[in-house]
Design a protein around this motif. Structure first.
Motif, mmCIF file in Angstrom:
data_model
loop_
_atom_site.group_PDB
_atom_site.id
_atom_site.type_symbol
_atom_site.label_atom_id
_atom_site.label_comp_id
_atom_site.label_asym_id
_atom_site.label_seq_id
_atom_site.Cartn_x
_atom_site.Cartn_y
_atom_site.Cartn_z
ATOM 1 N N GLU A 121 2.243 0.094 -1.990
ATOM 2 C CA GLU A 121 3.017 1.208 -1.424
ATOM 3 C C GLU A 121 2.445 2.569 -1.810
ATOM 4 N N SER A 122 1.662 2.635 -2.882
ATOM 5 C CA SER A 122 1.044 3.904 -3.255
ATOM 6 C C SER A 122 -0.367 4.035 -2.673
ATOM 7 N N GLY A 123 -0.879 2.968 -2.051
ATOM 8 C CA GLY A 123 -2.192 3.011 -1.417
ATOM 9 C C GLY A 123 -3.341 2.745 -2.355
ATOM 10 N N LYS A 124 -3.086 2.243 -3.548
ATOM 11 C CA LYS A 124 -4.145 1.993 -4.522
ATOM 12 C C LYS A 124 -4.715 0.579 -4.428
ATOM 13 N N ALA A 125 -3.984 -0.329 -3.804
ATOM 14 C CA ALA A 125 -4.390 -1.729 -3.769
ATOM 15 C C ALA A 125 -5.498 -1.965 -2.749
ATOM 16 N N ILE A 126 -6.294 -3.003 -2.993
ATOM 17 C CA ILE A 126 -7.276 -3.478 -2.031
ATOM 18 C C ILE A 126 -6.558 -4.527 -1.189
ATOM 19 N N PRO A 127 -6.477 -4.332 0.131
ATOM 20 C CA PRO A 127 -5.686 -5.242 0.962
ATOM 21 C C PRO A 127 -6.171 -6.685 0.870
#
Length: 150
Positions: A121-127
């Motif tokens: 949700e914060s955009g830090k993860a690798i999909p």
């Protein structure tokens, strides 16, 4: 019987009391070539032939830089992992809030850590397609890595 004992056969036990001589190793050729040993031999008056060896690098090092190294040096492309897009993170958050779930509850439902949901949700993860499919199933929406692309 006395003659058998002299021949090395011990009738009273298993021990053989022969003399064993232990001596130092003789100097190897590498030890003889040490600068201190060569200098000592010269001082003693011995005739010593010395040959200076050149460094043994690979042949390509003498010709210049390797072409692949030049290509790497000139390469301006930056390599970064793809992160969760802003559309996808909004989609996850909106679907989670519509189901009235916390990040921890959603994480528990998909058997992942709450920190992972926070990173998505914060955009830090690798999909990860597997995690996205788990979240899609639980949230009841279709989540794609790149919502704009098919």
């Amino acid at each position: 019987m006395h003659a058998q004992q002299e021949a090395g056969v011990n009738l009273h036990g298993n021990q053989d009391w022969d003399t064993v001589v232990i001596s130092k190793k003789r100097p190897t050729a590498a030890a003889a070539q040490k600068p201190s040993n060569v200098n000592a031999a010269i001082r003693a008056g011995a005739q010593v032939d010395t040959v200076k060896k050149q460094t043994q690098g690979n042949a390509s090092a003498a010709r210049g830089p390797i072409k692949s190294a030049v290509k790497l040096e000139n390469d301006t492309e930056t390599f970064e992992h793809e992160r969760v897009s802003s559309e996808l993170k909004k989609q996850i958050q909106q679907a989670r809030l519509a189901k009235k779930l916390t990040q921890a509850q959603l994480a528990q439902m998909i058997n992942e850590k709450p920190q992972l949901i926070n990173e998505y949700e914060s955009g830090k993860a690798i999909p990860n397609p597997q995690i996205l499919s788990k979240m899609s199933r639980v949230l009841g929406v279709t989540l794609k890595k790149n919502p704009g692309k098919k």
